[in-house]
Scaffold this motif. Structure first.
Motif, mmCIF file in Angstrom:
data_model
loop_
_atom_site.group_PDB
_atom_site.id
_atom_site.type_symbol
_atom_site.label_atom_id
_atom_site.label_comp_id
_atom_site.label_asym_id
_atom_site.label_seq_id
_atom_site.Cartn_x
_atom_site.Cartn_y
_atom_site.Cartn_z
ATOM 1 N N VAL A 22 0.827 -1.210 0.000
ATOM 2 C CA VAL A 22 0.000 0.000 0.000
ATOM 3 C C VAL A 22 0.862 1.260 0.000
ATOM 4 C CG1 VAL A 22 -0.296 0.412 2.482
ATOM 5 C CG2 VAL A 22 -2.175 0.890 0.917
ATOM 6 N N LEU A 23 2.094 1.152 0.498
ATOM 7 C CA LEU A 23 2.953 2.334 0.545
ATOM 8 C C LEU A 23 3.377 2.778 -0.854
ATOM 9 C CD1 LEU A 23 5.258 1.642 3.616
ATOM 10 C CD2 LEU A 23 3.102 2.874 3.521
ATOM 11 N N GLU A 24 3.207 1.898 -1.849
ATOM 12 C CA GLU A 24 3.548 2.298 -3.221
ATOM 13 C C GLU A 24 2.486 3.212 -3.829
ATOM 14 O OE1 GLU A 24 6.360 1.613 -4.752
ATOM 15 O OE2 GLU A 24 7.161 0.327 -3.169
ATOM 16 N N ILE A 25 1.335 3.309 -3.155
ATOM 17 C CA ILE A 25 0.267 4.189 -3.662
ATOM 18 C C ILE A 25 0.314 5.492 -2.884
ATOM 19 C CG2 ILE A 25 -2.156 4.310 -4.308
ATOM 20 C CD1 ILE A 25 -2.460 1.394 -3.719
ATOM 21 N N GLN A 26 0.621 6.572 -3.577
ATOM 22 C CA GLN A 26 0.767 7.846 -2.879
ATOM 23 C C GLN A 26 -0.519 8.646 -2.888
ATOM 24 O OE1 GLN A 26 4.228 9.831 -4.404
ATOM 25 N NE2 GLN A 26 5.429 9.090 -2.672
ATOM 26 N N VAL A 27 -0.823 9.227 -1.734
ATOM 27 C CA VAL A 27 -1.985 10.097 -1.631
ATOM 28 C C VAL A 27 -1.745 11.303 -2.524
ATOM 29 C CG1 VAL A 27 -3.313 11.545 -0.068
ATOM 30 C CG2 VAL A 27 -2.436 9.348 0.725
ATOM 31 N N PRO A 28 -2.686 11.588 -3.465
ATOM 32 C CA PRO A 28 -2.505 12.753 -4.342
ATOM 33 C C PRO A 28 -2.548 14.058 -3.552
ATOM 34 C CG PRO A 28 -4.464 11.463 -4.978
ATOM 35 C CD PRO A 28 -3.935 10.869 -3.726
ATOM 36 N N GLU A 29 -1.764 15.023 -4.023
ATOM 37 C CA GLU A 29 -1.763 16.363 -3.406
ATOM 38 C C GLU A 29 -3.183 16.899 -3.282
ATOM 39 O OE1 GLU A 29 0.882 18.722 -2.407
ATOM 40 O OE2 GLU A 29 1.636 16.692 -2.099
ATOM 41 N N GLU A 30 -3.914 16.782 -4.404
ATOM 42 C CA GLU A 30 -5.299 17.265 -4.399
ATOM 43 C C GLU A 30 -6.191 16.101 -4.793
ATOM 44 O OE1 GLU A 30 -6.022 20.745 -6.843
ATOM 45 O OE2 GLU A 30 -8.131 20.627 -6.216
ATOM 46 N N PRO A 31 -6.787 15.444 -3.816
ATOM 47 C CA PRO A 31 -7.516 14.191 -4.109
ATOM 48 C C PRO A 31 -8.893 14.423 -4.733
ATOM 49 C CG PRO A 31 -6.830 14.336 -1.789
ATOM 50 C CD PRO A 31 -6.754 15.701 -2.374
ATOM 51 N N THR A 32 -8.903 14.782 -6.017
ATOM 52 C CA THR A 32 -10.165 14.879 -6.744
ATOM 53 C C THR A 32 -10.560 13.487 -7.218
ATOM 54 O OG1 THR A 32 -8.984 15.195 -8.797
ATOM 55 C CG2 THR A 32 -9.573 17.174 -7.587
ATOM 56 N N LEU A 33 -11.785 13.380 -7.731
ATOM 57 C CA LEU A 33 -12.235 12.093 -8.264
ATOM 58 C C LEU A 33 -11.311 11.683 -9.404
ATOM 59 C CD1 LEU A 33 -14.426 10.033 -7.836
ATOM 60 C CD2 LEU A 33 -15.839 11.208 -9.519
ATOM 61 N N LEU A 36 -7.969 10.451 -7.974
ATOM 62 C CA LEU A 36 -8.103 9.113 -7.380
ATOM 63 C C LEU A 36 -8.289 8.062 -8.475
ATOM 64 C CD1 LEU A 36 -10.327 9.715 -4.212
ATOM 65 C CD2 LEU A 36 -7.884 9.209 -4.306
ATOM 66 N N LEU A 39 -5.211 6.782 -10.348
ATOM 67 C CA LEU A 39 -4.383 5.774 -9.690
ATOM 68 C C LEU A 39 -4.841 4.350 -10.011
ATOM 69 C CD1 LEU A 39 -4.085 7.469 -6.182
ATOM 70 C CD2 LEU A 39 -2.267 7.188 -7.850
ATOM 71 N N TYR A 43 -4.089 0.634 -8.148
ATOM 72 C CA TYR A 43 -5.064 -0.256 -7.512
ATOM 73 C C TYR A 43 -4.978 -1.653 -8.137
ATOM 74 C CZ TYR A 43 -7.133 4.302 -6.339
ATOM 75 O OH TYR A 43 -7.336 5.583 -5.911
ATOM 76 N N ALA D 86 -5.413 -3.769 4.658
ATOM 77 C CA ALA D 86 -4.100 -3.188 4.350
ATOM 78 C C ALA D 86 -4.232 -1.923 3.514
ATOM 79 C CB ALA D 86 -3.222 -4.211 3.638
ATOM 80 N N PHE D 90 -4.050 3.925 3.200
ATOM 81 C CA PHE D 90 -4.171 4.826 2.047
ATOM 82 C C PHE D 90 -5.463 5.630 2.141
ATOM 83 C CE2 PHE D 90 -5.854 5.481 -2.297
ATOM 84 C CZ PHE D 90 -4.925 6.392 -2.744
ATOM 85 N N VAL D 94 -5.986 9.696 2.342
ATOM 86 C CA VAL D 94 -6.813 10.481 1.417
ATOM 87 C C VAL D 94 -7.797 11.339 2.205
ATOM 88 C CG1 VAL D 94 -8.654 10.303 -0.309
ATOM 89 C CG2 VAL D 94 -6.592 8.898 -0.532
ATOM 90 N N ARG D 97 -6.085 14.169 4.018
ATOM 91 C CA ARG D 97 -5.618 15.190 3.081
ATOM 92 C C ARG D 97 -6.749 16.129 2.676
ATOM 93 N NH1 ARG D 97 -1.495 18.132 1.661
ATOM 94 N NH2 ARG D 97 -1.914 19.121 -0.331
ATOM 95 N N THR D 98 -7.917 15.548 2.349
ATOM 96 C CA THR D 98 -9.025 16.411 1.918
ATOM 97 C C THR D 98 -9.513 17.300 3.064
ATOM 98 O OG1 THR D 98 -10.689 14.714 2.407
ATOM 99 C CG2 THR D 98 -9.828 14.762 0.167
ATOM 100 N N ILE D 101 -6.841 20.239 3.472
ATOM 101 C CA ILE D 101 -6.848 21.323 2.494
ATOM 102 C C ILE D 101 -8.255 21.912 2.341
ATOM 103 C CG2 ILE D 101 -4.881 20.344 1.227
ATOM 104 C CD1 ILE D 101 -6.815 19.360 -0.914
ATOM 105 N N HIS D 104 -12.767 18.936 -1.346
ATOM 106 C CA HIS D 104 -13.130 17.559 -1.690
ATOM 107 C C HIS D 104 -13.357 16.692 -0.447
ATOM 108 C CE1 HIS D 104 -11.405 19.056 -5.383
ATOM 109 N NE2 HIS D 104 -10.205 19.106 -4.834
ATOM 110 N N LEU D 107 -15.765 13.823 -1.083
ATOM 111 C CA LEU D 107 -15.160 12.679 -1.747
ATOM 112 C C LEU D 107 -14.263 11.899 -0.786
ATOM 113 C CD1 LEU D 107 -14.646 11.124 -4.351
ATOM 114 C CD2 LEU D 107 -12.741 12.675 -4.813
#
Lengths: 199, 199, 199, 199
Positions: A22-33, A36, A39, A43, D86, D90, D94, D97-98, D101, D104, D107
């Motif tokens: 799961v650590l390979e999936i980075q939370v986006p700076e701005e988590p829009t639809l 997400l 990614l 997934y 697991a 993530f 997410v 983060r929302t 900031i 979102h 979401l």
């Protein structure tokens, strides 16, 4: 030497490697639809790798149910296997990255398949060594042990072929990876489900 | 106090440290063949450290097969050993980084060797304390315990020497690190393989 | 319910939290001697936190040697304790960061001390609940259990005081943190070492 | 096949996932009081997820106390459950983060709730399969097993509803998430506390 502590240690590495995915999936700076959704390749790679490591764990489990004693060489071969398993999160990250940027997918998916296929080598060497050194218990006959050996080589062989296919058609290769994992998960279910005891 | 829970806890730390090694390898932004090849120093360092931690785990295993009872001081010394083991992923990352940028390799490889050599100190103190406090079981004689003590000091001594060598010739030092690990893995195999029981 | 699986789960969280500490130390872009030396605050924080979590683990171990049965509330309190323990890597990173940039050290060290002190609350609640609900085994008398309770409250009380001290003199507070940890590690050694059985 | 090694493996994944939660909280470059306070959404998400995974672990524990034998399909369903668990770090990152900031949030919180609700599906399938295949031991009657099944479906149903609510009122949804977790932790305490044995 019994194999109890070896199994505990291996279970630990399997559990950690599978959870680190799961650590390979980075939370986006701005988590829009959209972000997400972008990614999706992460997934997909997460799901495939999770089922894969879970499968290798289950097979490792089955194999060591038959191995009664361990020796130093077995420990060494098992460490090589774990080194490959613990490397899978990196290979997963590489594949997901190439799919996401839509570049070098051939390389990314072939790399992933190669890492899996290579892991099959120490896995099979463990079984070969355990048979050669008569470390198996009485729960399995010589004939069955040989039959399993053939079966165990089949996996990495198909993965190596799929990794070559990836150089031509990466998405087809991913489909093969996923199909193989599902097949190997489901097939023993069907076999064991068949002679279900009548109530 | 039995040593069961101490061993479980230690196994956990070994398993996690060995699996965290992969996090030191970062997925390249653009995973070309060149970019993946550029990570050769990370792969090398990963392989060496994986076999090293696996080896320390196996030796820890053997040592605690002989230690029957634990006390607070043993716990403390064991925690110091684990603190060094858990530090290895960082030392691995430092060495891999210096090799990759082709700068400060002397420092990077000496730092790595020093971390390994320092880890030998608590390892040996555990054995020394267990002998002094008569925490050993009957599975080992006093003579053998003393012989093992000499043997156990040899490892960190050679690693300290190799770390000094690294200041002059880093790649030679890496070769020594790797050779030592392979030797310590393989040598007990040859010894135990010799008197293999005739079928 | 026996406490076996609760202990295994807790051991896992302790082992992981203690090993994750190393991830707070980042490999410098250019690992010069100066850059590696610049990380002194990270090494210091790593060492202190490693010994601290190891200590909490050892105390948890001792406490659960006396607790024979578990219930849902005990599980809940234990989860709160683990939530604090798993938070320590973050607090360690914050403290190390403030020491490194030589700014906000008061805040960083007080924050660290507060996290440790707060963790003492669920730790003590576990003991209080186990006594109240008669979950203790026969290995400890009521008088001893009460004496331990007093002793267990002492730790967080001193840490809370040291965290306040940190607002005035951060380095003095760190010295207190470290001294306390060493004291709590060493003190039971001296006590148990005293009546050592004559050979 | 007994379920012992399956439980150990699952415990490992639970313990790692719960401890990895802390890695989603990044140490601020300049850790001022304001910067540390700014991470409130991460602390909140950390707390909620920690109690949640702890709760799922406790429920998993209870469920497998009743399951006596495992088969391949049970392993597979359990792997699906673990893949969701697991993934929670993530989803936690997410959501945090929302909230941080202030964009979102609908979401982010709906995504989080959906991940939890989806995890309820394999959880319930495990129970359904264990009942269907008569893998349960004698510690539970058919009637109780059915009653538990209804109870087990309730959780994901409410979470799915709360995830929909999140699209309208994210903070209300978080309150529901937290309330549910506390309720499920506390409610069995009250039930088991009622018939407390008289001293």
């Amino acid at each position: 030497v019994t194999t109890a502590r070896l199994e505990t240690f291996s279970d630990g590495v399997f559990a950690i490697a599978i959870t680190l995915l799961v650590l390979e999936i980075q939370v986006p700076e701005e988590p829009t639809l959209h972000a997400l959704g972008d990614l999706w390749s992460s997934y997909l790679a997460y799901g495939v790798s999770f089922l894969l490591i879970g499968l290798v764990w289950a097979n490792h489990h089955t194999m060591f149910d038959h191995i009664e004693r361990g020796d130093r060489a077995l420990l060494f071969l098992n460490t090589l296997l774990l080194a490959d398993v613990a490397f899978i999160p990196f290979a997963t990250g590489v594949m997901a990255r190439t799919l996401r940027i839509s570049e070098h997918e051939q390389l990314g998916t072939a790399f992933y398949g190669a890492v899996i296929a290579i892991g099959g080598i120490p896995f099979n060497l463990i079984w070969w060594w355990a048979r050669r050194e008569r470390l198996l218990g009485s729960s399995i006959s010589d004939v069955e042990a040989r039959r399993l050996a053939v079966r165990y080589w089949l996996g990495p062989a198909i993965y190596a072929a799929a990794a070559l296919l990836a150089l031509l058609a990466p998405y087809a290769a991913i489909a093969v990876y996923a199909a193989l994992i599902v097949f190997y998960w489901v097939e023993p279910i069907r076999r064991t489900a068949a002679p279900r005891p009548t109530p």
